[in-house]
Design an enzyme around this catalytic site. Structure first.
Site, PDB file in Angstrom:
ATOM      1  N   CYS A 137      35.227  48.255  37.474  1.00 40.91           N
ATOM      2  CA  CYS A 137      34.370  47.103  37.772  1.00 40.91           C
ATOM      3  C   CYS A 137      34.779  46.402  39.071  1.00 40.91           C
ATOM      4  O   CYS A 137      33.923  46.060  39.905  1.00 40.91           O
ATOM      5  CB  CYS A 137      34.384  46.119  36.605  1.00 40.91           C
ATOM      6  SG  CYS A 137      36.027  45.784  35.935  1.00 40.91           S
ATOM      7  N   GLN A 164      40.071  38.592  37.327  1.00 40.85           N
ATOM      8  CA  GLN A 164      39.143  39.299  36.462  1.00 40.85           C
ATOM      9  C   GLN A 164      38.893  38.569  35.140  1.00 40.85           C
ATOM     10  O   GLN A 164      39.822  38.136  34.464  1.00 40.85           O
ATOM     11  CB  GLN A 164      39.645  40.722  36.216  1.00 40.85           C
ATOM     12  CG  GLN A 164      39.716  41.525  37.509  1.00 40.85           C
ATOM     13  CD  GLN A 164      40.187  42.952  37.327  1.00 40.85           C
ATOM     14  OE1 GLN A 164      40.939  43.470  38.148  1.00 40.85           O
ATOM     15  NE2 GLN A 164      39.747  43.613  36.274  1.00 40.85           N
ATOM     16  N   LYS A 221      43.876  51.931  39.951  1.00 38.74           N
ATOM     17  CA  LYS A 221      42.468  52.343  39.938  1.00 38.74           C
ATOM     18  C   LYS A 221      41.748  51.812  41.171  1.00 38.74           C
ATOM     19  O   LYS A 221      41.012  52.548  41.851  1.00 38.74           O
ATOM     20  CB  LYS A 221      41.763  51.819  38.684  1.00 38.74           C
ATOM     21  CG  LYS A 221      42.182  52.434  37.379  1.00 38.74           C
ATOM     22  CD  LYS A 221      41.460  51.718  36.241  1.00 38.74           C
ATOM     23  CE  LYS A 221      42.021  52.070  34.885  1.00 38.74           C
ATOM     24  NZ  LYS A 221      41.394  51.252  33.813  1.00 38.74           N
ATOM     25  N   ARG A 243      44.300  38.674  35.374  1.00 36.74           N
ATOM     26  CA  ARG A 243      43.326  38.261  34.355  1.00 36.74           C
ATOM     27  C   ARG A 243      43.276  36.732  34.344  1.00 36.74           C
ATOM     28  O   ARG A 243      44.324  36.074  34.291  1.00 36.74           O
ATOM     29  CB  ARG A 243      43.724  38.782  32.973  1.00 36.74           C
ATOM     30  CG  ARG A 243      42.671  38.541  31.908  1.00 36.74           C
ATOM     31  CD  ARG A 243      41.472  39.442  32.073  1.00 36.74           C
ATOM     32  NE  ARG A 243      41.786  40.818  31.728  1.00 36.74           N
ATOM     33  CZ  ARG A 243      40.946  41.830  31.929  1.00 36.74           C
ATOM     34  NH1 ARG A 243      39.765  41.629  32.499  1.00 36.74           N
ATOM     35  NH2 ARG A 243      41.292  43.063  31.595  1.00 36.74           N
ATOM     36  N   HIS A 250      33.914  38.684  37.855  1.00 33.84           N
ATOM     37  CA  HIS A 250      35.170  39.004  38.548  1.00 33.84           C
ATOM     38  C   HIS A 250      35.119  38.449  39.974  1.00 33.84           C
ATOM     39  O   HIS A 250      34.091  38.552  40.657  1.00 33.84           O
ATOM     40  CB  HIS A 250      35.374  40.518  38.632  1.00 33.84           C
ATOM     41  CG  HIS A 250      35.765  41.161  37.343  1.00 33.84           C
ATOM     42  ND1 HIS A 250      35.974  40.470  36.176  1.00 33.84           N
ATOM     43  CD2 HIS A 250      35.990  42.479  37.040  1.00 33.84           C
ATOM     44  CE1 HIS A 250      36.319  41.315  35.218  1.00 33.84           C
ATOM     45  NE2 HIS A 250      36.334  42.536  35.718  1.00 33.84           N
ATOM     46  N   ASN A 323      30.707  41.284  36.189  1.00 33.40           N
ATOM     47  CA  ASN A 323      31.420  42.534  35.890  1.00 33.40           C
ATOM     48  C   ASN A 323      30.752  43.355  34.796  1.00 33.40           C
ATOM     49  O   ASN A 323      30.948  44.578  34.724  1.00 33.40           O
ATOM     50  CB  ASN A 323      32.857  42.236  35.489  1.00 33.40           C
ATOM     51  CG  ASN A 323      32.959  41.268  34.328  1.00 33.40           C
ATOM     52  OD1 ASN A 323      32.607  40.098  34.478  1.00 33.40           O
ATOM     53  ND2 ASN A 323      33.438  41.719  33.185  1.00 33.40           N
TER      54      ASN A 323
END
Length: 344
Positions: A137, A164, A221, A243, A250, A323
Site C-alpha cells: 500500500c 501508516q 517491501k 504505525r 497512509h 490505503n
C-alpha cells in the site's frame, strides 16, 4: 499459461471477501461497473453464514477450497500470504487470472508488479504465471508520485518515512485501536494483541517483523518494490515505516535526490498533470494533504513540496492516500480493467 479469453463479462472471485480490503474490492467492482457476470465471495470458515451485497443482491459467502475456484475467470486475492501461497498458483494453473494483494509473489521476476499509473505496460506479462501482484500500500502511493518526478529530472535517491493507518493491519487492528482509546479515557490500561504495543495515542516504528539488517519487513517491501515498479534496479532507496493512530489513510514524508535541478514550482507543474495525482499545496492557506480527508478518494495527494536546502538537486514533499482504496482494492480492480481491456 492462462487460457482466459476476452468476454463480455467475467466470473470474478474475491478471496477474503469479508475483510477490510476484500469488502472494498467488492464495492469498487460495482462502483466502477466492472463487467461481472457472477461474483463469488470467498473467505475462511470463520465467515460462513455471512453475506455480502453486490448488484442489489445478498450473496452468501463461500468457504475457500479448490472446488470453489473452479470456472472463475478472475480472482482478486486479499486473504494473507499463506492463503495466496496455497491457492493462487492452483487458480492460475486452472486458467484463472490471479491478482494477488499479498507480498508472496511481488518480487518474483516472472510476476508483474503493477501500479497502473506507473507501469501499466508490464501487465502484458501476466500470462507467464497467470498472475499479477498488487504492490504494498505504501509503495503504490509513493511510486505514483515518484514516476513523474523521475521523468522530469531523474531520480538518484529516495528517503521515505511512512505513517501508516491501523487499517493497513486489517479490521481487527482498527477495533483494537478503538478499544484502546476507550480504555484510556476510562482510566484503564489499554490491551494490545494485534500490535506489539498499544497504538492509541502512540506511534510505533515497527510494521511487520525485524530483519537481520535492522529494517522491518514492511520497510524492505517499500525499498525493493519501488525499484521493481519504477524499473530502476540501481535506485538508492531507504525507508522507515511507522504505525500511527489513524483509522484510514497512509501518509509519507519523502525526500528525493535528482540528476538535474528541479524547482518546487516545476515539480508542482509536473505533478498536477500526472495521472492519479492531486496537488494540495498552499502554505498561505495551510492547505496540504491530510489522512482524515482522503478516505474514500481514488487519488494520491501530494503537498508541502519544497526545495531541499541541504542539497542543490533535492526536493521534500508529503504524500497521502486512502490505503484501502488506492493502496489495495482500487489498484487491484484497475489492474483487472487494464488486462481485460488491453491484454486479452
Amino acid at each position: 499459461m492462462s487460457t482466459l479469453q476476452k468476454k463480455p463479462a467475467y466470473v470474478v472471485a474475491v478471496v477474503g471477501a469479508t475483510g477490510a480490503v476484500g469488502s472494498e474490492m467488492i464495492h469498487l467492482l460495482e462502483e466502477r461497473k466492472f463487467p461481472v457476470e457472477r461474483l463469488v465471495p470467498l473467505a475462511s470458515d470463520r465467515s460462513m453464514g455471512r453475506q455480502v451485497t453486490f448488484g442489489g443482491a445478498e450473496l452468501d459467502v463461500v468457504a475457500l477450497h479448490p472446488k470453489a475456484l473452479a470456472s472463475v475467470d478472475i480472482a482478486l486475492f486479499s486473504a494473507g500470504g499463506s492463503v495466496s501461497a496455497e491457492y493462487a498458483p492452483m487458480a492460475a494453473a486452472a486458467g484463472t487470472l490471479v491478482i494477488d494483494n499479498s507480498s508472496t509473489f511481488r518480487m518474483e521476476p516472472d510476476v508483474p508488479l503493477v501500479v497502473p499509473e506507473v507501469n501499466s505496460a508490464t501487465a502484458a506479462g501476466w500470462r507467464r504465471r497467470g498472475m499479477i501482484a498488487n504492490p504494498n500500500c505504501s509503495t503504490i502511493q509513493l511510486t505514483v508520485v515518484l514516476k513523474p518526478l523521475h521523468e522530469a529530472a531523474g531520480l538518484t535517491r529516495v528517503v521515505v518515512a511512512t505513517y501508516q493507518a491501523t487499517s493497513g493491519a486489517g479490521g481487527r487492528a482498527m477495533d483494537e485501536m478503538l478499544a484502546q482509546i476507550r480504555a484510556v479515557f476510562a482510566g484503564e490500561e489499554p490491551e494490545n494483541h494485534i500490535f506489539p504495543h498499544p497504538i492509541a495515542f502512540n506511534c510505533l516504528p515497527q510494521i511487520d517483523r525485524f530483519l537481520d539488517n535492522g529494517y522491518t519487513k514492511e520497510e524492505w517491501k517499500v525499498i525493493e518494490e519501488s525499484k521493481k515498479i519504477l524499473g530502476l534496479p540501481d535506485l538508492c532507496v531507504t525507508a522507515t515505516a511507522v504505525r500511527v493512530p489513524v483509522f484510514i489513510g497512509h501518509s509519507e514524508a519523502v525526500n528525493v535526490s535528482l540528476e538535474r535541478p528541479l524547482s518546487a514550482d516545476e515539480a508542482r507543474a509536473f505533478l498536477r498533470v500526472a495521472p492519479g495525482v492531486i496537488v494540495e499545496d498552499d502554505p498561505a492557506t495551510q492547505t496540504y494533504p491530510q489522512a482524515r480527508r482522503v478516505a474514500g478518494s481514488d487519488a494520491v495527494y501530494v503537498g508541502r513540496i519544497r526545495q531541499d536546502v541541504s542539497q542543490p538537486r533535492g526536493l521534500d514533499f508529503w504524500v497521502v492516500a486512502d490505503n484501502l482504496r488506492k493502496g489495495a482494492a482500487l489498484n487491484a480492480v484497475q489492474i483487472a480493467e487494464i488486462v481485460t481491456a488491453r491484454y486479452l
